[in-house]
Design a protein around this motif. Sequence first.
Motif, mmCIF file in Angstrom:
data_model
loop_
_atom_site.group_PDB
_atom_site.id
_atom_site.type_symbol
_atom_site.label_atom_id
_atom_site.label_comp_id
_atom_site.label_asym_id
_atom_site.label_seq_id
_atom_site.Cartn_x
_atom_site.Cartn_y
_atom_site.Cartn_z
ATOM 1 N N LEU A 196 6.671 13.430 -3.387
ATOM 2 C CA LEU A 196 7.355 13.671 -2.024
ATOM 3 C C LEU A 196 6.155 13.522 -1.053
ATOM 4 O O LEU A 196 6.558 12.662 0.064
ATOM 5 C CB LEU A 196 8.363 14.861 -1.992
ATOM 6 C CG LEU A 196 9.332 14.877 -3.027
ATOM 7 C CD1 LEU A 196 9.923 15.927 -2.788
ATOM 8 C CD2 LEU A 196 10.129 13.480 -2.766
ATOM 9 N N THR A 197 5.097 14.240 -1.224
ATOM 10 C CA THR A 197 3.888 14.164 -0.315
ATOM 11 C C THR A 197 3.347 12.868 -0.088
ATOM 12 O O THR A 197 3.242 12.184 0.906
ATOM 13 C CB THR A 197 2.901 14.875 -0.860
ATOM 14 O OG1 THR A 197 3.489 16.125 -1.109
ATOM 15 C CG2 THR A 197 1.821 15.375 0.099
ATOM 16 N N ILE A 198 3.300 12.236 -1.478
ATOM 17 C CA ILE A 198 2.878 10.752 -1.114
ATOM 18 C C ILE A 198 3.918 9.766 -0.556
ATOM 19 O O ILE A 198 3.363 9.049 0.232
ATOM 20 C CB ILE A 198 2.630 10.122 -2.826
ATOM 21 C CG1 ILE A 198 1.307 10.779 -3.393
ATOM 22 C CG2 ILE A 198 2.494 8.398 -2.924
ATOM 23 C CD1 ILE A 198 1.273 10.617 -4.741
ATOM 24 N N SER A 199 5.097 10.130 -0.740
ATOM 25 C CA SER A 199 6.157 9.181 -0.027
ATOM 26 C C SER A 199 6.136 9.355 1.306
ATOM 27 O O SER A 199 6.108 8.613 2.449
ATOM 28 C CB SER A 199 7.391 9.528 -0.557
ATOM 29 O OG SER A 199 7.731 9.162 -1.820
ATOM 30 N N ASN A 200 5.747 10.630 1.764
ATOM 31 C CA ASN A 200 5.566 11.048 3.349
ATOM 32 C C ASN A 200 4.414 10.154 4.073
ATOM 33 O O ASN A 200 4.728 9.629 5.026
ATOM 34 C CB ASN A 200 5.427 12.480 3.277
ATOM 35 C CG ASN A 200 6.683 13.369 3.382
ATOM 36 O OD1 ASN A 200 7.859 12.893 3.307
ATOM 37 N ND2 ASN A 200 6.614 14.516 3.104
ATOM 38 N N ARG A 201 3.342 10.271 3.109
ATOM 39 C CA ARG A 201 2.200 9.322 3.648
ATOM 40 C C ARG A 201 2.244 8.019 3.683
ATOM 41 O O ARG A 201 2.041 7.346 4.766
ATOM 42 C CB ARG A 201 1.093 9.702 2.655
ATOM 43 C CG ARG A 201 -0.308 9.369 3.141
ATOM 44 C CD ARG A 201 -1.703 9.803 2.377
ATOM 45 N NE ARG A 201 -1.488 9.276 1.223
ATOM 46 C CZ ARG A 201 -1.539 10.194 -0.033
ATOM 47 N NH1 ARG A 201 -1.585 11.381 -0.027
ATOM 48 N NH2 ARG A 201 -1.647 9.600 -1.144
ATOM 49 N N LEU A 202 2.841 7.452 2.616
ATOM 50 C CA LEU A 202 3.214 5.986 2.652
ATOM 51 C C LEU A 202 4.326 5.449 3.682
ATOM 52 O O LEU A 202 4.141 4.323 4.328
ATOM 53 C CB LEU A 202 3.400 5.537 1.200
ATOM 54 C CG LEU A 202 2.310 5.696 0.158
ATOM 55 C CD1 LEU A 202 2.661 4.970 -0.979
ATOM 56 C CD2 LEU A 202 1.019 5.171 0.594
#
Length: 333
Positions: free
Chosen positions: A227-233
Motif C-alpha cells: 500500500l505504501t508502494i501504491s501510494n508512492r507510484l
Amino acid sequence: MTMTPFPVAQKKPQLLRLHHQDDEASRVELATGLLAEVSSIAPKFLYDALGSRLFAAITELPEYYPTRTEAAIFTTHKAAMAAAIGTGRTLVDLGAGNCEKAANLFDALMPARYVAVDISADYLSDALDFLQFRHPAMDLLGIGIDFSTTFTLPPQADIEDCVVFYPGSSIGNFTPVQAEVFLRQIRAAAKGGGLLIGVDLVKPVSVLEPAYDDALGVTAAFNRNMLTISNRLLDADFNVSDFRHIACFNSRESRIEMHLEALREVTVCWPDVNGASTGKSGRVFHAGERIHTENSYKYTLDHFATLLHVAGYTKIRYWTDPNDWFAVFWADH
Ligand SMILES: C[S@@+](CC[C@H](N)C(=O)[O-])C[C@H]1O[C@@H](n2cnc3c(N)ncnc32)[C@H](O)[C@@H]1O
C-alpha cells in the motif's frame, strides 16, 4: 622470508537497469488491478528496497520453513547436484534478491560468470557489491528487469548453455498454466542450458498458513508495504492501518493466497493514470473487501515433474528433504 600474497584483480559488478517501477506501464498495471471487480495488486509490487529487506527478514523466521528446508537440501546434495550440472558454467539467478542462495553454491558449481536478475534493482546493486567483495575475481552482471510478462534478457546476459537458477519456489507465484509458459521461455532463452529450480510441496495447512502469517507480523508488514508502494507510484492515499493481512490456504487451487482486507469502509483516491481502462481515479473498499496480492502454489512431485516435461525438458531429477516439504529439481535438455 615474508611471502607476498598473489594479488587478485578486484572486478566491479556491472548493472543494467532495464525496468523502472515508476514507469507509466507499471502505474497503469497497478491502477487497473486495483480497479478490477476483484481488486488485486501483482506480487512484483511487493519488492521495493524495503520489501526486499522485509522478505530477507521473513526467511529468518521460525515459521518460514521454505528457505531453511531448501538450504538443507542444497547442503546435503550439493556434490550430487554439481556432478549432474557440471562446473564452470554461467549461473543465471532469477529473482536473485540478496544473492545468498547462489553464492552458497559457488564452491560446488564454480561458475565462470554470475548473472543476477531482479526487479528490485537498488537492492540487487547493493547485494552484488557485497558479493564482489567476497569474490573479487568473478564476473558479476546484474539485470534489473521485470520478467513477469515475458522472459527476455539482453544480449549482454549471454545465457546460451547456462544454468538457470530459480530458487525459493518463486515459480509458485504463477498459476500452473502461466508457469508452463514461463518454463518454456526459460528453456528457449537458455538454448541447451539447464534449470535448477526450488519448488514448495503440498503439506499440512498447520505448517503452510503460519509460514505466511508469522507471530511477529513481518509477513503482514511485507504485504501491507504494497500500500505504501501504491501510494508512492500512484500518488494514492491508502492508509495502511485501514487494511489487515490475510494468508489462507485454498485447497481447491492448492495455493496459499495473501490478501489485504479492509477493516472498515475506505475510499482511496489517486490522480488519473493514462490508459487505465476505466478512467476512474479511486475506489471504495467496503468493510471486509479484499485486495488479492499473492498466490503461492504448492505442488506434488509428480505434478511439477510433468510441468517440466510439458515445458520441453527431457532429463529431470530432484532432491527433497526428509519430510518431502520442498524439492529442488534439475531439468536439462
Ligand atoms: C520470494 S523472493 C526470492 C529471493 C531469493 N531468490 C530467495 O529464494 O530467497 C522473490 C524475488 O524475485 C524478485 N521478483 C519478483 N517479481 C519479479 C519480476 N516480475 N521480475 C524480476 N524479479 C522479480 C523479487 O524482487 C525477489 O528478490
